[in-house]
Write a protein that holds these residues in place. Structure first.
Motif, mmCIF file in Angstrom:
data_model
loop_
_atom_site.group_PDB
_atom_site.id
_atom_site.type_symbol
_atom_site.label_atom_id
_atom_site.label_comp_id
_atom_site.label_asym_id
_atom_site.label_seq_id
_atom_site.Cartn_x
_atom_site.Cartn_y
_atom_site.Cartn_z
ATOM 1 N N PRO A 50 0.828 -1.215 0.000
ATOM 2 C CA PRO A 50 0.000 0.000 0.000
ATOM 3 C C PRO A 50 0.857 1.258 0.000
ATOM 4 N N ARG A 51 0.477 2.214 -0.825
ATOM 5 C CA ARG A 51 1.270 3.427 -0.964
ATOM 6 C C ARG A 51 0.950 4.431 0.142
ATOM 7 N N GLY A 52 1.927 5.229 0.486
ATOM 8 C CA GLY A 52 1.689 6.404 1.310
ATOM 9 C C GLY A 52 1.705 6.205 2.803
ATOM 10 N N LEU A 53 1.839 4.976 3.293
ATOM 11 C CA LEU A 53 1.771 4.768 4.739
ATOM 12 C C LEU A 53 2.946 5.397 5.470
ATOM 13 N N CYS A 174 0.614 17.786 -2.585
ATOM 14 C CA CYS A 174 -0.674 17.538 -3.233
ATOM 15 C C CYS A 174 -1.279 16.231 -2.738
ATOM 16 N N HIS A 175 -2.470 16.293 -2.201
ATOM 17 C CA HIS A 175 -3.195 15.095 -1.772
ATOM 18 C C HIS A 175 -3.769 14.356 -2.979
ATOM 19 N N GLN A 199 -2.216 8.649 -2.788
ATOM 20 C CA GLN A 199 -1.827 9.215 -4.081
ATOM 21 C C GLN A 199 -1.005 10.504 -3.942
ATOM 22 N N ALA A 200 -0.621 10.870 -2.737
ATOM 23 C CA ALA A 200 0.011 12.163 -2.503
ATOM 24 C C ALA A 200 1.348 12.288 -3.231
ATOM 25 N N VAL A 201 1.603 13.493 -3.713
ATOM 26 C CA VAL A 201 2.838 13.800 -4.444
ATOM 27 C C VAL A 201 3.247 15.238 -4.142
#
Length: 285
Positions: A50-53, A174-175, A199-201
């Motif tokens: 999972p991304r972003g954790l 960016c969220h 999805q944050a970048v």
């Protein structure tokens, strides 16, 4: 998918003793539960990491109300249940934001964009693999009767991408899916939690500000946010890519057929009207 997380899973994987797990509205990519009104359990529908954790604690340390996952007994930030990753977070009491909460949503988004420090996030790209896959499935029965509209929208996206490649704009945290289910408000309608940073970048503000067009208060939302000197081409990219991305996810996975219209065709149909409202908040040239 009918897979359910059980109290025994939480005890085995996280050392969390829970009596009752009740279903909680998740999102398009996850199933969720609340355990004893103390823990929020998120089970991703797709396998993989999972991304972003890992960035959630960084965001919290920067002063944002972002719940960070508790470590599993393995030391990782998630565990695996029958091939699917799941994580456990402190449960935040409150309600999800709606269109009537546009003022607090706009102010909260501005707060994120005004962060002085940046967490360790990837930089935004213009790659759109799901949209490319959609372009190869124009004969799918859900869109075949409107395939020319889809093809035209993808062609327009490609033209827009070519324009934005040469434009230098301000970049922020960016969220990319701010507000709504991802913004929890307390009884006083203050922000209690900002959720789902998968999805944050680090990217253009416009890749977040497009969310203003999701409700009926586009112009006042932009005024409350303090929008000025936005880039119209980046906004066109963000609006169009989001519509096509959401359409692609539904067509390719064959889920939520009504959403192909609601989150795809309807957004594309109002694109030019939305851009006209955004134009007053954009820089010339």
């Amino acid at each position: 998918m009918n897979q359910v997380v059980q109290p025994a899973d939480l005890a085995r994987d996280f050392g969390v003793r829970a009596g009752v797990l009740r279903p909680h509205p998740g999102g398009y990519e996850s199933d969720c539960w609340v355990a004893d009104d103390a823990w929020f359990v998120k089970l991703w529908k797709q396998q993989g990491h999972p991304r972003g954790l890992s960035v959630l604690q960084e965001l919290q340390d920067l002063g944002l109300p972002v719940p960070a996952p508790i470590p599993a007994l393995s030391g990782a930030l998630y565990a695996i249940l029958d091939g699917r990753p799941y994580a456990v977070f402190p449960y935040i009491q409150g309600r999800t934001a709606n269109h009537d909460d546009w003022r607090v949503t706009a102010r909260a988004l501005r707060h994120v964009h005004d962060l002085g420090d940046r967490p360790d996030l990837p930089h935004a790209t213009l790659d759109e693999p799901e949209i490319r896959a959609l372009g190869e499935r124009l004969d799918h029965p859900w869109i075949v009767e409107r395939r020319d509209e889809v093809a035209a929208a993808i062609h327009r996206l490609d033209d827009t991408i070519e324009r934005v490649r040469s434009r230098v704009v301000r970049e922020v945290v960016c969220h990319r899916d701010f507000g709504g289910l991802n913004l929890i408000l307390d009884e006083g309608s203050n922000v209690a939690a900002m959720l789902d940073w998968d999805q944050a970048v680090i990217g253009p503000r416009e890749h977040d500000v497009w969310i203003a067009a999701e409700g009926p208060h586009l112009e006042p939302f932009l005024a409350e946010y303090g929008a000025r000197d936005l880039d119209l081409d980046h906004l066109e990219y963000a609006l169009l890519a989001r519509a096509l991305r959401d359409m692609a996810a539904r067509v390719l996975d064959e889920v939520d057929r009504p959403g192909v219209t609601t989150w795809g065709f309807d957004r594309i149909a109002r694109l030019d009207n939305d851009l006209e409202i955004f134009r007053a908040h954009c820089s010339a040239g």
